[in-house]
Enzyme design. Structure first.
Site: not given
Ligand code: E4P
Length: 217
Positions: A83
């Site tokens: 990522k």
């Molecule tokens: C997933 O890949 C993201 O990092 C995550 O869904 C972020 O979610 P949040 O905005 O609730 O922290």
């Protein structure tokens, strides 16, 4: 629509995976911090449980450092998706890792233009953040819809991974729009089973079953 679970908590991943609800896992530095675990150890454990893509996020900001981190993360298992953030350095890293045959999830996407760039860089997944757009009075679901239109217009193969999902409603709306994947915290996936009329109907059936003395086993 594939379901990814947005957590680094092993017990919760196992529980949902046993029910066939998990096609992949996403993590980020905040979720790793919450788990209290070492990123390499916990990610390896998740990869051993889940067959599908497991996203592990780099923490460097410069492309060369991101690349080194991405290559190290990719060595954990074949199902790692590295990522990277949606910055020029992240896009550059995405292109190099993709060319090496490594899955890449480009994260922190908040606009259709950013999603277009990620697709051009060959990303396996683009992660538009719905909830964080809703938080600033924008409509996160509109972004999912825009990206779907753009990707379909040109046949981009990058998968739309709807992220920052905060409610069961987000899940069904993403499915209607045609997101390829939605990643949600375990409690949101569980909340999808809830309906007030199911509870009410079940109470009535249980009361009648008791009155009728129904016994099955
Ligand atoms: C997933 O890949 C993201 O990092 C995550 O869904 C972020 O979610 P949040 O905005 O609730 O922290």
């Amino acid at each position: 629509m594939q379901f990814f679970v947005d957590t680094a908590e092993i017990d919760q991943i196992k529980e949902l995976n046993d029910l066939g609800m998990v096609d992949g896992v996403t993590t980020n530095p905040s979720l790793i911090m919450k788990s209290g675990r070492d990123i390499l150890e916990v990610t390896k454990e998740i990869c051993a449980i889940i067959d599908g893509p497991v996203s592990a996020e780099v923490v460097a900001l410069e492309a060369d450092d991101m690349l080194a981190e991405g290559r190290k993360l990719a060595k954990i298992a074949d199902n790692i998706a590295v990522k990277v953030p949606l910055t020029w350095a992240g896009l550059k890293t995405c292109k190099t890792l993709t060319d090496d045959g490594i899955m890449v999830n480009v994260t922190l996407c908040f606009s259709a233009n950013q999603a277009l760039l990620a697709a051009k860089a060959g990303a396996t997944f683009i992660s538009p953040f719905i909830g964080r757009l809703d938080d600033i009075n924008m409509d996160g679901l509109d972004l999912i819809e825009d990206i779907r239109t753009i990707y379909d217009n040109y046949g981009f193969e990058t998968n739309i991974l709807a992220a920052s999902i905060r409610s069961a409603n987000h899940m069904s709306e993403c499915a209607k729009i045609g997101a390829d994947v939605a990643t949600a915290p375990p409690n949101v996936i569980k909340a999808m089973a809830n309906h007030v009329l199911t509870d009410k109907g079940l109470d009535a059936f249980m009361a009648d079953a008791k009155k009728a003395g129904i016994k099955i086993v």
